[in-house]
Design a protein around this motif. Structure first.
Motif, PDB file in Angstrom:
ATOM      1  N   TYR A 465      25.827 -49.799 -36.537  1.00  0.00           N
ATOM      2  CA  TYR A 465      24.880 -49.330 -37.547  1.00  0.00           C
ATOM      3  C   TYR A 465      24.403 -50.504 -38.409  1.00  0.00           C
ATOM      4  CZ  TYR A 465      22.857 -46.580 -41.331  1.00  0.00           C
ATOM      5  OH  TYR A 465      21.989 -46.054 -42.254  1.00  0.00           O
ATOM      6  N   ALA A 466      25.347 -51.416 -38.742  1.00  0.00           N
ATOM      7  CA  ALA A 466      24.946 -52.602 -39.502  1.00  0.00           C
ATOM      8  C   ALA A 466      23.984 -53.460 -38.688  1.00  0.00           C
ATOM      9  CB  ALA A 466      26.193 -53.410 -39.891  1.00  0.00           C
ATOM     10  N   PHE A 468      22.071 -52.349 -36.385  1.00  0.00           N
ATOM     11  CA  PHE A 468      20.822 -51.587 -36.312  1.00  0.00           C
ATOM     12  C   PHE A 468      19.988 -51.790 -37.565  1.00  0.00           C
ATOM     13  CE2 PHE A 468      18.654 -47.581 -37.428  1.00  0.00           C
ATOM     14  CZ  PHE A 468      17.717 -47.541 -36.416  1.00  0.00           C
ATOM     15  N   LYS A 469      20.615 -51.722 -38.739  1.00  0.00           N
ATOM     16  CA  LYS A 469      19.887 -51.933 -39.982  1.00  0.00           C
ATOM     17  C   LYS A 469      19.320 -53.348 -40.030  1.00  0.00           C
ATOM     18  CE  LYS A 469      21.366 -50.379 -43.850  1.00  0.00           C
ATOM     19  NZ  LYS A 469      22.196 -50.149 -45.046  1.00  0.00           N
ATOM     20  N   MET A 470      20.104 -54.320 -39.584  1.00  0.00           N
ATOM     21  CA  MET A 470      19.620 -55.696 -39.589  1.00  0.00           C
ATOM     22  C   MET A 470      18.412 -55.838 -38.659  1.00  0.00           C
ATOM     23  SD  MET A 470      21.803 -59.135 -38.715  1.00  0.00           S
ATOM     24  CE  MET A 470      22.970 -58.689 -39.989  1.00  0.00           C
ATOM     25  N   LYS A 471      18.499 -55.160 -37.493  1.00  0.00           N
ATOM     26  CA  LYS A 471      17.382 -55.223 -36.574  1.00  0.00           C
ATOM     27  C   LYS A 471      16.152 -54.528 -37.140  1.00  0.00           C
ATOM     28  CE  LYS A 471      20.032 -55.735 -32.309  1.00  0.00           C
ATOM     29  NZ  LYS A 471      20.357 -55.176 -30.982  1.00  0.00           N
ATOM     30  N   ILE A 472      16.355 -53.428 -37.866  1.00  0.00           N
ATOM     31  CA  ILE A 472      15.229 -52.751 -38.512  1.00  0.00           C
ATOM     32  C   ILE A 472      14.554 -53.681 -39.523  1.00  0.00           C
ATOM     33  CG2 ILE A 472      14.617 -50.868 -40.087  1.00  0.00           C
ATOM     34  CD1 ILE A 472      14.951 -49.962 -37.236  1.00  0.00           C
ATOM     35  N   GLU A 473      15.381 -54.342 -40.344  1.00  0.00           N
ATOM     36  CA  GLU A 473      14.823 -55.265 -41.326  1.00  0.00           C
ATOM     37  C   GLU A 473      14.095 -56.408 -40.629  1.00  0.00           C
ATOM     38  OE1 GLU A 473      18.078 -56.470 -43.702  1.00  0.00           O
ATOM     39  OE2 GLU A 473      18.318 -54.524 -44.719  1.00  0.00           O
TER      40      GLU A 473
END
Length: 583
Positions: A465-466, A468-473
């Motif tokens: 999830y971390a 994933f969030k980094m990839k989203i950013e």
């Protein structure tokens, strides 16, 4: 498969056991060290030579199966726990039990525990009759069978031949036995009972696919065997009356003698002929042995004999347990060996109540009568002194008390039988508890593994999830950069287009200056040179469709559709381009 049973196939099926059913191969023993400790504590007398420690009871390994014994490993046999606790089989086996296994060429664990009950019950009946355990009579009554409709083989069973049923089925058949087998090994330095003096096995230790079903006919039996068989057939071979197998296995010898065998005397002609035959053989045997003591009081010991040995054995004696006949001893009156009561019974109140009158013994016998009378009077006086103050019970009440004692003894035997049954049930329950404890332990291990997998999954989820969030950013940042680049590219495209138009316009103006007569409108990105003529792409297409209409000077093409670029007029013979002036 019985409820609660464990079915685990071994990792490698033992060589030569492909014909064994999966119900046998999958029956992994649940016996552990705690179970062995309990068994040795409560049933150690079932394993012979306990004091001498000739045999050891151990828990089978995870890959051990009751049907297979490793020939290169430790010499051992597998036995199911119920044949000890419910049937009463002991280690070492009797010669008869070994003979049954040898004749059928099967391992001890290959017989169903219920069928071990028939073997033991037959031994008990032979012992109580005082008759040697005959394999001939046994295999005349029983046959060996395997379960019906089984491609592969399971446990073998003993069944009565058609019309020869003498023993009834055990009312409490053995169940849930498949996972309760023990491993019996001999102590180092001692020879096990399954090995003879020559070092050969007396019966197979592993299951045998080519087992034998011995069959004996009546004409193959000897005289003693036929008489014994007639007793069994006449007394218990009827449709509604068979020997109670459960009672034979659970009750005492006195109960069997009284309640089962005692009812036949004087009521069965076959039984009377059998007794007379054994008594006659006993007398002949005693006479052949040089005995002058009259009727022998010895009884037969159970042993395995063939049909000829049963009839010709000099060890056969009367099966009846006779009381020892009194023989008068003319010892001094005060001697401890003098039997006063026997003397009185023999010469005063018995059938021989006449004192010999020959001169030599008359005075001697008369003296003994007198002295025995004095001795009897002294005994009576001593008894009276001891009985002073005691309550005298009338004769009728004594008989009532005796009946009550007998009833209590019978009730005690019933309670002992129930106690034995309860003990067996407790053993089975403890085995089930041990089995369920193992299942609980396995469940706990599974829960711990699942909890660990859950924790690992949650940690992996948090990490993913971390990421994933980094990839989203990163994606948002890249989209922003892409949009900025797109805007910059668009701006650059517009600037480049404007610059290209300015350059084109500048070039046109320069050409106009150089060639005032040249139509600069024919110069552009949409014009192409076809056959030395400057035309638009639409004009080229029209020429291909309408070749009879060449494009002439000053003519214009009508666009095929709205929005199509208008073709510029092209000269059929364009003037030669003048040379560029030098500047």
């Amino acid at each position: 498969m019985a409820r609660g049973a464990i079915h685990v196939l071994p990792q490698v099926v033992p060589e030569g056991c492909e014909w064994v059913d999966d119900a046998v191969l999958g029956a992994k023993s649940v016996v552990d060290e705690e179970f062995i400790k309990y068994f040795c504590q409560h049933h150690r007398y079932r394993v012979g030579s306990v004091e001498g420690k000739k045999y050891r009871v151990i828990a089978p390994g995870p890959e051990d199966r009751a049907c297979y014994v490793d020939p290169e490993g430790e010499s051992c046999i597998f036995l199911y726990e119920p044949i000890f606790t419910k049937v009463g089989i002991r280690v070492s086996f009797s010669e008869f039990e070994i003979g049954v296994l040898n004749e059928c060429e099967i391992a001890p664990s290959q017989i169903h525990p219920n069928s071990w009950g028939f073997i033991r019950a037959y031994e008990i009946v032979c012992h109580e009759f005082g008759f040697p355990t005959s394999l001939g009579v046994f295999f005349y009554l029983f046959k060996l069978t395997k379960p019906f409709s089984k491609d592969k083989q399971q446990w073998l069973s003993l069944r009565a031949h058609q019309g020869r049923k003498v023993f009834e089925m055990n009312e409490e058949s053995v169940r849930d036995f498949k996972n309760l087998y023990l491993k019996i090994v001999s102590q180092p330095g001692s020879s096990p009972f399954w090995v003879n003096d020559k070092g050969e096995y007396r019966f197979p230790l592993s299951w045998n696919e080519d087992w034998i079903n011995p069959r004996v006919e009546r004409n193959e039996l000897g005289e003693s065997e036929l008489l014994f068989l007639d007793v069994l057939s006449e007394c218990w071979g009827r449709k509604d009356h068979h020997l109670p197998t459960r009672l034979l296995l659970t009750q005492s010898s006195a109960y069997i003698q009284k309640e089962i065998l005692g009812v036949m005397s004087g009521k069965s002609n076959a039984y009377d002929r059998f007794k007379a035959h054994l008594l006659s053989k006993s007398k002949r045997s005693a006479a052949a042995g040089g005995s002058n003591s009259g009727v022998s009081n010895a009884t037969l010991s159970p042993s395995t004999l063939s049909a000829q040995e049963v009839d010709n054995s000099n060890r056969d004696v009367s099966q009846t347990r006779k009381r020892k006949t009194f023989e008068p001893k003319y010892d001094p009156i005060n001697s401890k060996e003098f039997d006063h009561v026997g003397f009185a019974q023999e010469y005063l109140v018995g059938g021989n109540n006449k004192i010999p009158m020959d001169g030599e013994n008359f005075m001697k016998n008369l003296e003994f009568v007198t002295r025995s009378s004095i001795k009897a009077a002294a005994i009576c006086q001593a008894a009276q002194n001891k009985l002073k103050g005691c309550v005298v019970v009338p004769e009728g009440e004594v008989e009532v008390l005796r009946s009550r004692v007998r009833a209590l003894e019978t009730e005690k035997k019933v309670i002992e039988g129930e106690k034995f049954d309860l003990s067996s049930k407790v053993t089975n329950l403890e085995a089930r508890i041990a089995l369920e404890a193992q299942e609980v332990d396995a469940s706990k291990v599974l829960v711990k593994r699942l909890e660990k997998e859950k924790a690992d999954g949650e940690e992996k989820y948090r990490r993913l999830y971390a990421e994933f969030k980094m990839k989203i950013e990163n994606q948002k940042r890249l989209e922003t950069e892409l949009q900025a680049a797109q805007d910059l590219c668009d701006k650059f495209s517009d600037d480049a287009l404007m610059l290209a138009e300015e350059v084109a316009q500048n070039l046109k103006e320069q050409v106009q200056v150089l060639l005032p007569e040249f139509d600069v409108k024919q110069i552009g990105p949409d014009f192409k040179v076809v056959d030395g003529v400057i035309v638009r792409p639409e004009s080229v297409a029209d020429e291909q469709v309408h070749p009879e209409k060449p494009v002439g000077e000053g003519s214009e093409q009508v666009p095929a559709s709205e929005g199509s670029p208008v073709a510029r007029p092209a000269m059929s013979d364009p003037p030669p381009t003048p040379p560029c002036p030098e500047i």
